[in-house]
Structure formats: structure tokens, C-alpha cells
Motif scaffolding. Structure first.
Motif, PDB file in Angstrom:
ATOM      1  N   GLY A 163      19.105  57.526  51.158  1.00  0.00           N
ATOM      2  CA  GLY A 163      18.482  56.458  50.396  1.00  0.00           C
ATOM      3  C   GLY A 163      17.430  57.050  49.469  1.00  0.00           C
ATOM      4  O   GLY A 163      16.574  57.821  49.916  1.00  0.00           O
ATOM      5  N   GLU A 164      17.496  56.703  48.200  1.00  0.00           N
ATOM      6  CA  GLU A 164      16.559  57.303  47.238  1.00  0.00           C
ATOM      7  C   GLU A 164      15.124  56.856  47.449  1.00  0.00           C
ATOM      8  O   GLU A 164      14.190  57.517  46.991  1.00  0.00           O
ATOM      9  CB  GLU A 164      17.024  56.995  45.810  1.00  0.00           C
ATOM     10  N   ASP A 165      14.930  55.734  48.164  1.00  0.00           N
ATOM     11  CA  ASP A 165      13.575  55.248  48.446  1.00  0.00           C
ATOM     12  C   ASP A 165      13.132  55.580  49.873  1.00  0.00           C
ATOM     13  O   ASP A 165      12.178  54.983  50.387  1.00  0.00           O
ATOM     14  CB  ASP A 165      13.505  53.734  48.235  1.00  0.00           C
ATOM     15  N   ASP A 166      13.808  56.512  50.517  1.00  0.00           N
ATOM     16  CA  ASP A 166      13.461  56.923  51.884  1.00  0.00           C
ATOM     17  C   ASP A 166      12.084  57.577  51.874  1.00  0.00           C
ATOM     18  O   ASP A 166      11.848  58.551  51.152  1.00  0.00           O
ATOM     19  CB  ASP A 166      14.517  57.914  52.398  1.00  0.00           C
ATOM     20  N   THR A 167      11.160  57.042  52.660  1.00  0.00           N
ATOM     21  CA  THR A 167       9.827  57.635  52.761  1.00  0.00           C
ATOM     22  C   THR A 167       9.652  58.446  54.043  1.00  0.00           C
ATOM     23  O   THR A 167       8.734  59.254  54.147  1.00  0.00           O
ATOM     24  CB  THR A 167       8.741  56.538  52.712  1.00  0.00           C
ATOM     25  N   ALA A 168      10.522  58.242  55.027  1.00  0.00           N
ATOM     26  CA  ALA A 168      10.435  58.994  56.283  1.00  0.00           C
ATOM     27  C   ALA A 168      10.982  60.410  56.111  1.00  0.00           C
ATOM     28  O   ALA A 168      10.377  61.392  56.560  1.00  0.00           O
ATOM     29  CB  ALA A 168      11.185  58.260  57.389  1.00  0.00           C
ATOM     30  N   THR A 169      12.153  60.514  55.505  1.00  0.00           N
ATOM     31  CA  THR A 169      12.751  61.815  55.161  1.00  0.00           C
ATOM     32  C   THR A 169      13.123  61.726  53.679  1.00  0.00           C
ATOM     33  O   THR A 169      14.221  61.300  53.340  1.00  0.00           O
ATOM     34  CB  THR A 169      13.998  62.111  56.027  1.00  0.00           C
ATOM     35  N   PRO A 170      12.229  62.125  52.793  1.00  0.00           N
ATOM     36  CA  PRO A 170      12.406  61.873  51.354  1.00  0.00           C
ATOM     37  C   PRO A 170      13.650  62.542  50.771  1.00  0.00           C
ATOM     38  O   PRO A 170      14.184  63.512  51.327  1.00  0.00           O
ATOM     39  CB  PRO A 170      11.133  62.465  50.738  1.00  0.00           C
ATOM     40  N   LEU A 171      14.082  62.030  49.637  1.00  0.00           N
ATOM     41  CA  LEU A 171      15.243  62.574  48.935  1.00  0.00           C
ATOM     42  C   LEU A 171      15.057  64.064  48.631  1.00  0.00           C
ATOM     43  O   LEU A 171      16.034  64.825  48.612  1.00  0.00           O
ATOM     44  CB  LEU A 171      15.492  61.795  47.643  1.00  0.00           C
ATOM     45  N   ALA A 172      13.824  64.490  48.435  1.00  0.00           N
ATOM     46  CA  ALA A 172      13.556  65.920  48.196  1.00  0.00           C
ATOM     47  C   ALA A 172      14.027  66.776  49.365  1.00  0.00           C
ATOM     48  O   ALA A 172      14.465  67.918  49.176  1.00  0.00           O
ATOM     49  CB  ALA A 172      12.066  66.140  47.945  1.00  0.00           C
ATOM     50  N   ASP A 173      13.959  66.239  50.592  1.00  0.00           N
ATOM     51  CA  ASP A 173      14.478  66.964  51.762  1.00  0.00           C
ATOM     52  C   ASP A 173      15.980  67.166  51.628  1.00  0.00           C
ATOM     53  O   ASP A 173      16.507  68.249  51.905  1.00  0.00           O
ATOM     54  CB  ASP A 173      14.176  66.193  53.050  1.00  0.00           C
ATOM     55  N   ALA A 174      16.680  66.108  51.223  1.00  0.00           N
ATOM     56  CA  ALA A 174      18.134  66.193  51.051  1.00  0.00           C
ATOM     57  C   ALA A 174      18.489  67.222  49.982  1.00  0.00           C
ATOM     58  O   ALA A 174      19.463  67.974  50.120  1.00  0.00           O
ATOM     59  CB  ALA A 174      18.694  64.823  50.677  1.00  0.00           C
ATOM     60  N   GLN A 175      17.718  67.256  48.911  1.00  0.00           N
ATOM     61  CA  GLN A 175      17.989  68.208  47.830  1.00  0.00           C
ATOM     62  C   GLN A 175      17.802  69.643  48.312  1.00  0.00           C
ATOM     63  O   GLN A 175      18.590  70.531  47.948  1.00  0.00           O
ATOM     64  CB  GLN A 175      17.085  67.886  46.640  1.00  0.00           C
ATOM     65  N   GLN A 176      16.795  69.870  49.145  1.00  0.00           N
ATOM     66  CA  GLN A 176      16.625  71.202  49.731  1.00  0.00           C
ATOM     67  C   GLN A 176      17.795  71.553  50.643  1.00  0.00           C
ATOM     68  O   GLN A 176      18.329  72.666  50.593  1.00  0.00           O
ATOM     69  CB  GLN A 176      15.324  71.273  50.536  1.00  0.00           C
ATOM     70  N   MET A 177      18.196  70.606  51.487  1.00  0.00           N
ATOM     71  CA  MET A 177      19.314  70.846  52.400  1.00  0.00           C
ATOM     72  C   MET A 177      20.592  71.171  51.632  1.00  0.00           C
ATOM     73  O   MET A 177      21.354  72.062  52.020  1.00  0.00           O
ATOM     74  CB  MET A 177      19.533  69.622  53.291  1.00  0.00           C
ATOM     75  N   SER A 178      20.834  70.445  50.539  1.00  0.00           N
ATOM     76  CA  SER A 178      22.065  70.653  49.775  1.00  0.00           C
ATOM     77  C   SER A 178      22.093  72.042  49.143  1.00  0.00           C
ATOM     78  O   SER A 178      23.181  72.594  48.898  1.00  0.00           O
ATOM     79  CB  SER A 178      22.222  69.569  48.704  1.00  0.00           C
ATOM     80  N   GLN A 179      20.924  72.612  48.898  1.00  0.00           N
ATOM     81  CA  GLN A 179      20.855  73.966  48.352  1.00  0.00           C
ATOM     82  C   GLN A 179      20.983  75.032  49.441  1.00  0.00           C
ATOM     83  O   GLN A 179      21.543  76.107  49.209  1.00  0.00           O
ATOM     84  CB  GLN A 179      19.532  74.156  47.602  1.00  0.00           C
ATOM     85  N   LEU A 180      20.494  74.718  50.639  1.00  0.00           N
ATOM     86  CA  LEU A 180      20.480  75.702  51.728  1.00  0.00           C
ATOM     87  C   LEU A 180      21.793  75.753  52.502  1.00  0.00           C
ATOM     88  O   LEU A 180      22.179  76.812  53.010  1.00  0.00           O
ATOM     89  CB  LEU A 180      19.325  75.394  52.683  1.00  0.00           C
ATOM     90  N   ILE A 181      22.480  74.627  52.628  1.00  0.00           N
ATOM     91  CA  ILE A 181      23.750  74.576  53.361  1.00  0.00           C
ATOM     92  C   ILE A 181      24.861  74.966  52.386  1.00  0.00           C
ATOM     93  O   ILE A 181      25.029  74.334  51.346  1.00  0.00           O
ATOM     94  CB  ILE A 181      23.986  73.173  53.951  1.00  0.00           C
ATOM     95  N   PRO A 182      25.618  76.014  52.685  1.00  0.00           N
ATOM     96  CA  PRO A 182      26.547  76.581  51.702  1.00  0.00           C
ATOM     97  C   PRO A 182      27.561  75.598  51.115  1.00  0.00           C
ATOM     98  O   PRO A 182      27.803  75.604  49.911  1.00  0.00           O
ATOM     99  CB  PRO A 182      27.253  77.688  52.498  1.00  0.00           C
ATOM    100  N   ASP A 183      28.185  74.755  51.934  1.00  0.00           N
ATOM    101  CA  ASP A 183      29.249  73.860  51.456  1.00  0.00           C
ATOM    102  C   ASP A 183      28.795  72.416  51.627  1.00  0.00           C
ATOM    103  O   ASP A 183      29.349  71.656  52.425  1.00  0.00           O
ATOM    104  CB  ASP A 183      30.550  74.127  52.229  1.00  0.00           C
ATOM    105  N   ALA A 184      27.772  72.040  50.867  1.00  0.00           N
ATOM    106  CA  ALA A 184      27.164  70.719  51.026  1.00  0.00           C
ATOM    107  C   ALA A 184      27.224  69.926  49.731  1.00  0.00           C
ATOM    108  O   ALA A 184      27.079  70.481  48.633  1.00  0.00           O
ATOM    109  CB  ALA A 184      25.710  70.843  51.486  1.00  0.00           C
ATOM    110  N   GLY A 185      27.430  68.620  49.874  1.00  0.00           N
ATOM    111  CA  GLY A 185      27.366  67.699  48.752  1.00  0.00           C
ATOM    112  C   GLY A 185      26.458  66.529  49.094  1.00  0.00           C
ATOM    113  O   GLY A 185      26.420  66.085  50.243  1.00  0.00           O
ATOM    114  N   LEU A 186      25.725  66.043  48.101  1.00  0.00           N
ATOM    115  CA  LEU A 186      24.742  64.979  48.318  1.00  0.00           C
ATOM    116  C   LEU A 186      25.149  63.727  47.555  1.00  0.00           C
ATOM    117  O   LEU A 186      25.448  63.778  46.365  1.00  0.00           O
ATOM    118  CB  LEU A 186      23.359  65.448  47.848  1.00  0.00           C
ATOM    119  N   VAL A 187      25.146  62.587  48.262  1.00  0.00           N
ATOM    120  CA  VAL A 187      25.330  61.272  47.651  1.00  0.00           C
ATOM    121  C   VAL A 187      24.094  60.448  47.984  1.00  0.00           C
ATOM    122  O   VAL A 187      23.735  60.305  49.161  1.00  0.00           O
ATOM    123  CB  VAL A 187      26.593  60.565  48.188  1.00  0.00           C
ATOM    124  N   SER A 188      23.433  59.905  46.967  1.00  0.00           N
ATOM    125  CA  SER A 188      22.232  59.099  47.207  1.00  0.00           C
ATOM    126  C   SER A 188      22.416  57.706  46.628  1.00  0.00           C
ATOM    127  O   SER A 188      23.102  57.522  45.621  1.00  0.00           O
ATOM    128  CB  SER A 188      20.998  59.769  46.594  1.00  0.00           C
TER     129      SER A 188
END
Length: 257
Positions: A202-227
Motif C-alpha cells: 500500500g502506497e500509504d502504508d505508515t507501518a512498513t513504508p513503501l520505501a522499505d518495499a523499494q529497498q527489498m526489491s533492490q536487495l532480493i535478486p528476482d523481485a518485482g514490486l506492485v503498489s
């Protein structure tokens, strides 16, 4: 129907639904398997879904010691062995995602789905640090001046005013576990995840912000992000239609016809 097994020293409760490739579904902190029933429905039919009540939640008992993410990992190892599960698909929301990340980093996993997942230590503001250090100072003074029993009662009243809702709703043991988990940074293990990974946020997630997902998508080799815009920490509830469509698109090739 609820199943219970003695796993890793606790009574672990979970439901098993459907037939096909094994899926392990794990809810967030302070929730139960019922919270993610809509996720289970988005997966079915064509899969065998193990929907867990994580320790201290729902019908599962609390650990007797302060668990860290490695203990949750051991729990999952033992469940997989007990049920004869091989190369499961892991789905985790929030804290369930944290457990899934740890497990997938060093076990065979077919696919990984992280929904508004925890796993990155939250950025701390100066207000947070002032709050923590003020609390530690007050704790020392309260226990010294009021004694252990009265001091702990006063501190408990203070925590209810100042603490988070999740923290306050937890037992003392689960509070200690929550504190340990929240302060564990899983970024170092993310590059070791070798399976296709879908991040749904969720783009308005305040508990685990979207920035966390963006970091994960860069660190996990075969990852895709849908928000999803205008969605918060429970994106699967805020936008169920699109959530189901994204999930099924990712899983359809694995579905038992």
C-alpha cells in the motif's frame, strides 16, 4: 478445521485447505489466520494452503522464552518437516513477511510473496530516542523510589499512555518478542533469496513504508514490486480486487487444474 501440533516447544495452530502445491500463509503481528482469510481465498483453488496462527496469536500458545526471527525460522522448519512440505510458496503479511524472508534466505522455497512486509529496522526519529531514553530513566527512578511492585504498576500505566497499540495489546512475553523482532534488520539476508518474489504494498502504508518495499526489491535478486495508491498497511483489504488479480497472475502457472 483447526489442526494443532507441538512445534518448537509451542502448540502451533493452523488450518489446511485445498489441494495442490503447498502454500504457507502467515499473518501480521497481533492478528490471526482469520485476518488473512481473504488472502487464502485469493490463492485458492488449486493449492494446499497452511494458514498459521503464529505463536502467541489465535489458538497458538506463547513461547516460554523471548523468540527472535531465528526461532520463528526453526518453527517453520519443524512444521515443514512434520507436514512433509517441499519447496513451498510462502506468503507473509507484515511480521509474517519477516518470518518468510528469514526462511526463504536459506531454505528451498518455490515462490515468495511479501505483503506490506516487515524486515527493515524502522528509521528512528529524535523524538523516538528521547522517548526511549526518558522511559529508561523513569524506570530506574520508579523502581528505586516506589519499589519493584509499585514501580512496575506505575510503568505499566505509563506504557499504556505512551506505547503503540500493538505493544499495549500484547502480554509481557510477546512485548519482549516484538521488541526483539522489530530491532532485527533482515537486509543482509535478502540477497540470498533465490526464488521469484512478489512484493505487494500500500502506497500509504505508515507501518512498513513503501520505501522499505523499494529497498527489498533492490536487495532480493528476482523481485518485482506492485503498489496500490490510497492503500495502507492492509493493502489486501483496502484493494481486494486488484490484490487478487495480481496474486493469481503470479501464481497461476503453479495452480493445480
Amino acid at each position: 478445521m483447526m489442526t494443532k501440533r507441538k512445534i518448537a516447544g509451542i502448540e502451533l495452530a493452523y488450518t489446511v485447505t485445498g489441494e495442490g502445491r503447498d502454500v504457507i500463509l502467515m499473518h501480521g503481528w497481533g492478528c490471526t489466520h482469520e485476518t488473512v482469510l481473504s488472502v487464502e481465498r485469493a490463492v485458492l483453488p488449486g493449492f494446499k494452503v497452511f494458514n498459521l496462527d503464529l505463536p502467541g496469536c489465535g489458538d497458538s500458545s506463547e513461547p516460554q522464552q523471548v523468540w527472535g526471527v531465528e526461532d520463528y525460522d526453526t518453527m517453520l522448519e519443524q512444521l515443514v518437516a512434520a507436514e512433509g512440505i517441499q519447496d513451498p510458496i510462502l506468503i507473509g503479511h507484515s511480521n509474517g513477511g519477516r518470518v518468510a524472508i528469514q526462511y526463504a534466505s536459506h531454505h528451498p522455497v518455490h515462490k515468495l510473496i511479501l505483503i506490506d512486509s516487515a524486515g527493515i529496522v524502522p528509521r528512528r526519529s529524535m523524538k523516538y530516542y528521547c522517548k526511549v531514553y526518558s522511559y529508561k530513566a523513569m524506570k530506574r527512578v520508579a523502581l528505586t523510589l516506589l519499589g519493584k511492585q509499585r514501580g512496575e504498576q506505575w510503568l505499566d500505566r505509563y506504557r499504556k499512555r505512551a506505547g503503540s497499540a500493538d505493544y499495549n495489546a500484547s502480554s509481557p512475553m510477546m512485548r519482549a518478542i516484538m521488541s526483539k523482532l522489530v530491532n532485527t534488520d533482515l537486509r543482509p539476508v535478502m540477497p540470498s533469496i533465490g526464488c521469484p518474489t512478489l512484493l505487494i504494498w500500500g502506497e500509504d502504508d505508515t507501518a512498513t513504508p513503501l520505501a522499505d518495499a523499494q529497498q527489498m526489491s533492490q536487495l532480493i535478486p528476482d523481485a518485482g514490486l506492485v503498489s496500490f495508491p490510497s492503500c495502507g498497511h492492509y493493502s489486501f483489504l483496502d484493494n481486494p480486487g486488484q490484490f487478487t488479480a495480481v496474486m493469481r497472475s503470479f501464481l497461476d502457472e503453479d495452480r493445480k487444474i
